[in-house]
Design a protein around this motif. Structure first.
Motif, PDB file in Angstrom:
ATOM      1  N   ASP A  42       0.928  -1.395   0.024  1.00 24.26           N
ATOM      2  CA  ASP A  42      -0.130   0.073  -0.141  1.00 24.26           C
ATOM      3  C   ASP A  42       0.914   1.372   0.009  1.00 24.26           C
ATOM      4  O   ASP A  42       0.239   2.299   0.190  1.00 24.26           O
ATOM      5  N   LEU A 107      -9.261  10.646  10.429  1.00 23.77           N
ATOM      6  CA  LEU A 107     -10.475  10.304  10.004  1.00 23.77           C
ATOM      7  C   LEU A 107     -11.236   9.377  11.000  1.00 23.77           C
ATOM      8  O   LEU A 107     -10.791   9.089  11.946  1.00 23.77           O
ATOM      9  N   GLY A 109     -12.507   6.288  13.039  1.00 27.56           N
ATOM     10  CA  GLY A 109     -12.248   5.064  13.201  1.00 27.56           C
ATOM     11  C   GLY A 109     -10.516   4.796  13.007  1.00 27.56           C
ATOM     12  O   GLY A 109     -10.128   3.420  12.972  1.00 27.56           O
ATOM     13  N   MET A 221      -3.590   0.337   8.104  1.00 30.20           N
ATOM     14  CA  MET A 221      -4.073  -0.509   7.227  1.00 30.20           C
ATOM     15  C   MET A 221      -4.627   0.357   5.893  1.00 30.20           C
ATOM     16  O   MET A 221      -4.895  -0.215   4.881  1.00 30.20           O
ATOM     17  N   THR A 222      -4.407   1.643   6.099  1.00 31.84           N
ATOM     18  CA  THR A 222      -5.147   2.660   4.877  1.00 31.84           C
ATOM     19  C   THR A 222      -4.049   2.259   3.509  1.00 31.84           C
ATOM     20  O   THR A 222      -2.938   2.184   3.602  1.00 31.84           O
ATOM     21  N   GLY A 223      -5.018   2.319   2.700  1.00 36.50           N
ATOM     22  CA  GLY A 223      -4.373   2.088   1.293  1.00 36.50           C
ATOM     23  C   GLY A 223      -4.006   3.312   0.371  1.00 36.50           C
ATOM     24  O   GLY A 223      -3.468   4.258   1.167  1.00 36.50           O
ATOM     25  N   GLN A 224      -3.936   3.486  -0.786  1.00 36.16           N
ATOM     26  CA  GLN A 224      -3.560   4.553  -1.492  1.00 36.16           C
ATOM     27  C   GLN A 224      -3.905   5.952  -1.184  1.00 36.16           C
ATOM     28  O   GLN A 224      -3.510   6.966  -1.449  1.00 36.16           O
ATOM     29  N   GLU A 225      -5.257   5.820  -0.439  1.00 29.42           N
ATOM     30  CA  GLU A 225      -5.904   7.190   0.032  1.00 29.42           C
ATOM     31  C   GLU A 225      -5.156   7.686   1.061  1.00 29.42           C
ATOM     32  O   GLU A 225      -5.196   9.050   1.281  1.00 29.42           O
ATOM     33  N   ASN A 228      -3.854  11.154  -0.078  1.00 32.74           N
ATOM     34  CA  ASN A 228      -4.872  12.239  -0.024  1.00 32.74           C
ATOM     35  C   ASN A 228      -5.333  12.660   1.192  1.00 32.74           C
ATOM     36  O   ASN A 228      -5.543  14.001   1.478  1.00 32.74           O
ATOM     37  N   LYS A 246      -2.475   0.675  14.780  1.00 34.35           N
ATOM     38  CA  LYS A 246      -3.081  -0.713  14.288  1.00 34.35           C
ATOM     39  C   LYS A 246      -1.749  -1.311  13.838  1.00 34.35           C
ATOM     40  O   LYS A 246      -1.840  -2.368  12.944  1.00 34.35           O
ATOM     41  N   ALA A 251      -0.808  -5.596   8.615  1.00 26.56           N
ATOM     42  CA  ALA A 251      -0.691  -4.527   7.583  1.00 26.56           C
ATOM     43  C   ALA A 251       0.657  -4.071   7.244  1.00 26.56           C
ATOM     44  O   ALA A 251       1.406  -4.077   8.126  1.00 26.56           O
ATOM     45  N   ARG A 252       1.022  -4.238   6.201  1.00 29.64           N
ATOM     46  CA  ARG A 252       2.538  -3.974   5.664  1.00 29.64           C
ATOM     47  C   ARG A 252       2.721  -2.349   5.972  1.00 29.64           C
ATOM     48  O   ARG A 252       3.910  -2.088   5.943  1.00 29.64           O
TER      49      ARG A 252
END
Lengths: 437, 316
Positions: A42, A107, A109, A221-225, A228, A246, A251-252
């Motif tokens: 990610d 954000l 959570g 764990m957030t992705g490409q976002e 942003n 977390k 999560a990588r």
């Protein structure tokens, strides 16, 4: 935490090692693997591109091509690039004229409320007097949650019945200061970075609170976002650093690599477990080592030092040198281990063990059972284990609710341990782990 | 035509949603997917896309990766598009392939009375909020609902769920902080049966899928529900945050093993997150998305519609 990424890089670079020398083809293959691994981790697309370009440029340099161990050279390059990408040096919080105000934002959570409480606990360990302010007026029961956490760790929580978080924050800082608290942590409501109204509100909170530190709380764990989110929050509240949460999952955590790259702001803290003492300072060098599976000895030593009182440590070391290991020593070792946090986390930090332990589950309850056996011994028995005969064994087994076999196993284990200590005592003095730096 | 709640619940009739409501939702979803829309239309407008150009294919891959679709699912989508030969409208072709990957329209299996929905997921994905909204929707569709607060770990989780129960006028079964979650689940199922409710929704504590002891606890909650009521839980929903990256796959895999997940609820789609991880989960694990969360309001939980989702993801 970065297990899979580290596996992948090692697999690729292991190939390189076999070759002895790097040719263009091999480099391309390795770069492709690194790129894929980072994407699956990610890491933001653009960041991956520039990262891989940087590594490739250095990897095709003359030094590497001429080197006898090009594989290791590439590992070194990747490590250095990762470190510099995540920021150099460690990044502490800023403390000014008290009260130091810390604003937490992020954000929904991402873990702001829990992290706020954890941070308060961490700062109290560092000798501060922190207070919490419940300024999340959106989520149902968020204030209750912070108050409950505050009670658990005995840290004051300030709240005010109003609809305006700016009011809460002003009141909370004032009240905390009057009460003599020198750090005030503001827990705010989670909000989407594209929610104009709530982002403006956050900017107002920031202006009113004049925080010494603004921290973005980001789920690992957030992705490409992630990019942003970080950019939008940075535009509005110019945060000083990031708390990555977390990280105890698998999560990588590519977000850790991305955020620094796009905002220039470092990760300051990482949350590595659900327990309230599982918040740690972030060290990019260590994280880079960890990504590459090189272990993390520095953190381990720090944990051990924080967990053991100085004189206790010296006394124990002296007895160990003399080849003595009583059940009293066993109990203090166990206590020290407990203070260091969950065993699984500690073992992961040991170089070379991280990978092997990936699938191993350590049953902490087993330790509790062993402790129960020791606690069922008399103080005399603990000091002089050779006293423990058959009838004493039976009593100990009954007292601890374990079987005689369990008791026997423990007695044998202690003997072996003592034997090992004697041998070590004859040879080199213990150093490193329990010793001084 | 978007999917309606009546379709999702398998109701012949039910409150009819107006076209305006549906359009409103479609528009909102498209807005929320705006970033990826710009990316895709900006870079991949049909006119600009040349199937013979390697760079164009790379840009397509990049756009999907940026949407969190992930490497394997992206590679598969590209492979399918290449196999098509003549692409026509690239946006439409891509939408068709993505919708195909996402599978048949899902339904919620709530025929039994009471039916039990178990809700699971990692920390902070929006389980409790989703349950609150779901309870509201089920009530609007003439189901009496009971909420069971089996998240006994997080501070104030019970209070949070109880507030939602009041808002949605649902019955509520709580427990003390630190109580055994399996016992709470048991009580909730029991109460739903005794009080004649149609649906019991059981909230669980967020947990990382790597914590094997907590996953074992979850499996136990499920077993207790199973033994208490034949065929239950009728649905086990995994709540996934749309901002989640590739770790979402691991979540789906391990929660699936521990709790036999029947579907995904994809939350927080009102952000700029694209939720492409749903495509990856459907492709690699065959797990359908059943619900999406597109906002904070009670009405912002919607049935998932693969075609809407795919079109919103790739077209203007």
């Amino acid at each position: 935490m970065f297990d899979t990424l580290s596996d992948k890089l090692q697999a690729t670079l292991g190939d390189l090692r076999g070759k002895g020398r790097l040719d263009e083809d091999t480099i391309s293959k390795a770069m492709r693997e690194i790129r894929l691994a980072l994407l699956e981790a990610d890491v933001n697309f653009e960041v991956v591109k520039s990262f891989v370009a940087g590594v490739r440029e250095r990897a095709t340099g003359q030094d590497v091509l001429k080197s006898l161990t090009p594989g290791q050279q590439v590992v070194k390059i990747v490590h250095e690039e990762l470190t510099s990408l995540m920021g150099s040096g460690d990044s502490r919080l800023a403390f000014g004229r008290p009260p130091t105000v810390i604003l937490m934002a992020g954000l929904q959570g991402s873990g702001k409320t829990t992290t706020s409480a954890k941070l308060a606990l961490l700062l109290r360990k560092d000798g501060k007097k922190p207070a919490l302010v419940a300024a999340d007026l959106q989520r149902p029961a968020a204030i209750d949650q912070l108050e409950q956490l505050g009670r658990q760790i005995q840290i004051p929580v300030y709240r005010k019945d109003t609809q305006d978080p700016v009011e809460v924050v002003k009141y909370g800082i004032q009240a905390a200061q009057t009460a003599g608290q020198d750090v005030v942590i503001l827990d705010t409501a989670g909000r989407l970075h594209i929610d104009e109204e709530l982002m403006q509100e956050l900017a107002r909170v920031r202006n009113a609170a004049k925080p010494t530190n603004v921290l973005l709380v980001l789920d690992s764990m957030t992705g490409q976002e992630a990019v942003n989110v970080a950019e939008s929050f940075f535009e509005r509240i110019a945060f000083d650093g990031v708390v990555l949460t977390k990280l105890d999952g698998d999560a990588r955590g590519g977000a850790a690599l991305s955020v620094k790259a796009v905002t220039g702001k470092p990760i300051k803290l990482v949350s590595v477990g659900e327990k309230l003492d599982q918040l740690e300072y972030f060290y990019p060098e260590r994280m880079a080592s960890r990504i590459l599976g090189m272990g993390d000895v520095l953190t381990l030593i720090e944990k051990a030092e924080a967990a053991v009182e100085d004189d206790e440590q010296e006394a124990m070391e002296a007895r160990m040198r003399a080849g003595q290991f009583s059940f009293d020593d066993f109990l203090s070792a166990q206590k020290m281990l407990k203070n260091m946090g969950p065993i699984q986390g500690v073992l992961k930090l040991i170089p070379g063990l991280g990978n092997q332990l990936k699938d191993v589950d350590i049953d902490e309850r087993q330790l509790a059972r062993v402790e129960a056996i020791v606690l069922s011994m008399t103080p005399q028995e603990r000091r002089m284990p050779h006293l423990i005969n058959g009838s004493r064994r039976l009593r100990i087994a009954r007292g601890s609710g374990q079987t005689i076999q369990d008791v026997n196993k423990l007695l044998t284990a202690r003997k072996q341990m003592e034997k090992m200590m004697k041998q070590m005592g004859k040879g080199k003095a213990l150093s490193g782990f329990a010793g001084k730096r | 035509m978007s999917r309606s709640w009546s379709e999702l619940l398998g109701d012949g009739t039910g409150p009819v949603e107006t076209e305006a409501e549906r359009a409103g939702f479609f528009g909102r979803l498209r807005d929320s997917l705006g970033k990826s829309r710009r990316a895709l239309t900006g870079e991949l407008a049909a006119a600009a896309f040349d199937p013979g150009n390697e760079e164009d294919w790379e840009r397509l891959e990049e756009a999907l990766i940026r949407g969190d679709v992930g490497v394997p699912a992206t590679a598969e989508l590209v492979r399918r598009l290449e196999a098509r030969g003549d692409l026509g409208d690239l946006g439409e072709a891509l939408a068709e392939e993505i919708a195909d990957m996402l599978g048949e329209p899902a339904t919620l299996n709530l025929e039994a009375k009471p039916s039990v929905i178990l809700v699971v997921g990692v920390n902070g994905t929006g389980k409790t909020t989703t349950i609150g909204k779901l309870a509201q929707k089920l009530r609007e569709h003439d189901r009496s609902v009971l909420l069971g607060a089996a998240d006994t770990f997080r501070a104030a989780a019970e209070e949070q769920l109880e507030i939602w129960a009041q808002r949605a006028k649902a019955d509520f079964v709580g427990a003390a902080h630190g109580a055994d979650p399996a016992a709470v689940a048991y009580d909730a199922v029991e109460a739903a049966r005794a009080r004649g409710h149609d649906v019991a929704i059981v909230d669980t504590a967020g947990r990382l899928h790597t914590q094997s002891n907590l996953m074992e606890e979850l499996a136990k909650v499920r077993r207790v529900i199973e033994t208490r009521l034949d065929g239950a839980p009728h649905e086990t929903l995994l709540v996934v945050d749309a901002t989640t990256g590739q770790n979402g796959l691991q979540q789906a895999r391990l929660f699936g093993e521990a709790a036999q997940v029947t579907g995904v609820a994809l939350t927080k789609l009102d952000g700029s997150a694209k939720g492409g991880i749903a495509v990856a989960i459907a492709y690699e694990l065959g797990l359908p998305v059943k619900l999406i969360g597109v906002g904070e309001g009670l009405d912002d939980l919607r049935p998932f519609d693969a075609h809407d989702f795919a079109r919103a993801l790739v077209s203007g």
